[in-house]
Enzyme design. Structure first.
Site, PDB file in Angstrom:
ATOM      1  CE  LYS A 242      -6.293   8.764   1.565  1.00 53.38           C
ATOM      2  NZ  LYS A 242      -6.782   7.582   2.303  1.00 53.38           N
TER       3      LYS A 242
HETATM    4  C1  LIG Z   1      -1.897  10.320   5.170  1.00 54.04           C
HETATM    5  C2  LIG Z   1      -1.949   9.000   4.465  1.00 54.04           C
HETATM    6  N1  LIG Z   1      -0.841   8.522   3.889  1.00 54.04           N
HETATM    7  C3  LIG Z   1      -0.833   7.353   3.233  1.00 54.04           C
HETATM    8  C4  LIG Z   1      -1.976   6.598   3.136  1.00 54.04           C
HETATM    9  C5  LIG Z   1      -1.888   5.262   2.438  1.00 54.04           C
HETATM   10  O1  LIG Z   1      -2.545   5.278   1.235  1.00 54.04           O
HETATM   11  P1  LIG Z   1      -2.729   3.898   0.413  1.00 54.04           P
HETATM   12  O2  LIG Z   1      -3.916   3.215   1.001  1.00 54.04           O
HETATM   13  O3  LIG Z   1      -2.960   4.376  -1.000  1.00 54.04           O
HETATM   14  O4  LIG Z   1      -1.484   3.137   0.556  1.00 54.04           O
HETATM   15  C6  LIG Z   1      -3.168   7.055   3.695  1.00 54.04           C
HETATM   16  C7  LIG Z   1      -4.360   6.219   3.556  1.00 54.04           C
HETATM   17  O5  LIG Z   1      -5.383   6.337   4.090  1.00 54.04           O
HETATM   18  C8  LIG Z   1      -3.151   8.294   4.394  1.00 54.04           C
HETATM   19  O6  LIG Z   1      -4.256   8.767   4.987  1.00 54.04           O
END
Ligand SMILES: Cc1ncc(COP(=O)(O)O)c(C=O)c1O
Length: 381
Positions: free
Chosen positions: A186
């Protein structure tokens, strides 16, 4: 003898001396779990967004789960959300016993629209969970009005949009609750990690649920009262961010203005150099949007381009050692969601076949950017 160029990954974090110093400071401090470093990150998010409260957690997925629990979403209820997203929000919706109702995206921004969401509202709808695709904020003014009109909880999945805005409003500042990701790829990377931000009453509820329902945090009890002196007020989960993660996340978060400027410059270079290629559509940025550029997402129309999306990805990888990615395989194509009834999703399915994410991150050099441009153009000759 010619040397093959080093592989260019789709993504790589940019970690500097400040991040390393902060993590070392935490290691030496004697306090590793949620404490002063997590508090620093929570303050920074609150300040930037102008929201009432923020809670640093283990992932954006955890933040989404807590958002739904704190909002009281439960069995038999529906949450409107895109299918063109990562499975995190639909999975969290599933785990509170509710049903994700997928709505289609706009075929140029790849964001869901207030019109599509309005058409999907039923008596069972309790919430709308938007997602700011690639770092371009949805039309949150219109989503806020829609949610208010129908008394729905408004959640922003801002995993892609830690540093983005629309009409001067930061992504994550309009919903009742918003969720952010510090996952390894990210725009602010800490390996794993997330933040839940928004209304004080809801974040306070989430804070309780995210530490087993215990009435105080370990840091609050530390040195002040017996560590065993606590009460479980509701059955909760364990979702707090550790200070080791928060040390890294807080420095990355503070660097977002610098990172976003670099991402925007790379995006501008790509658009300037690739927009004339037949059948390749560079990203559409709507008026008033300050894009966060987590993704540089192009669409490749196989009827107008010499190659389809899969052939472009394979050509870049095999001939140029340049990795790309796809965002996303729609959730309604996956596992448990495949058999669920859903509304027609033509733009989502178009994007599933045509979308490609080019490398776009601050650790790239100008030479890397030129290399990608040259390689893409070569595939069109
Ligand atoms: C749009 C979106 N929401 C949520 C997530 C989940 O993030 P995390 O890996 O921090 O749980 C991602 C992860 O790639 C994502 O692209």
């Amino acid at each position: 003898m010619s040397h093959a160029p080093a592989p260019l990954p789709w993504n790589r974090p940019l970690i500097g001396d400040e991040e390393i110093a902060e993590v070392l400071d935490t290691l030496r401090s004697g306090w590793l779990t949620h404490g002063p470093k997590a508090t620093r990150l929570e303050h920074a998010v609150r300040e930037r967004l102008g929201v009432q409260d923020a809670f640093a957690v283990t992932s954006c997925t955890a933040a989404l789960h807590l958002a739904l629990l704190a909002g009281g979403i439960g069995p038999g209820e529906e949450v409107i959300t895109p299918s063109l997203t990562f499975c995190a929000a639909p999975n969290a919706i599933h785990h509170v016993g509710a049903r994700p109702v997928f709505v289609d995206v706009d075929s140029t921004t790849l964001n869901i629209t207030p019109e599509a969401a309005a058409a999907a509202i039923t008596p069972a709808t309790r919430a709308i969970a938007v997602m700011h695709y690639g770092g371009q904020m949805c039309d949150m003014r219109a989503f806020r009005a829609l949610a208010d009109q129908h008394h729905l909880l408004l959640i922003e999945d801002a995993a892609h949009a830690l540093h983005a805005s629309r009409d001067g409003m930061p992504a994550g500042s309009v919903g009742d609750l918003s969720t952010f990701s510090f996952y390894a790829n990210k725009v602010a990377a800490a390996g794993e990690g997330g933040v839940l931000a928004g209304r004080a009453d809801l974040v306070q509820r989430a804070r309780l649920l995210g530490r087993h329902g215990i009435d105080s945090s370990a840091w609050q009890r530390h040195g002040k009262r017996n560590t065993a002196d606590y009460e479980v007020t509701v059955p909760g989960l364990k979702y707090v961010m550790s200070d080791l993660t928060a040390a890294l996340a807080a420095v990355q978060y503070d660097r977002l203005p610098e990172f976003t400027r670099r991402r925007a410059a790379i995006a501008a270079a790509y658009t300037g150099a690739l927009a004339d290629l037949p059948g390749l559509f560079t990203p559409t940025v709507e008026p008033g949007v300050e894009h966060g550029w987590f993704l540089y997402a192009v669409l490749i129309d196989p009827d107008a381009a010499p190659l389809d999306r899969g052939q472009v990805a394979a050509g870049l990888l095999e001939r140029h050692q340049i990795a790309t990615s796809v965002h996303f395989k729609p959730v309604h194509f996956l596992g448990p969601y495949r058999d669920m009834a859903h509304r027609p999703l033509p733009a989502t399915e178009m994007a599933a076949a045509r979308q490609l994410s080019l490398p776009c991150y601050p650790a790239m050099t100008d030479q890397d950017v030129e290399r990608v441009i040259h390689a893409v153009r070569q595939l069109w000759t």
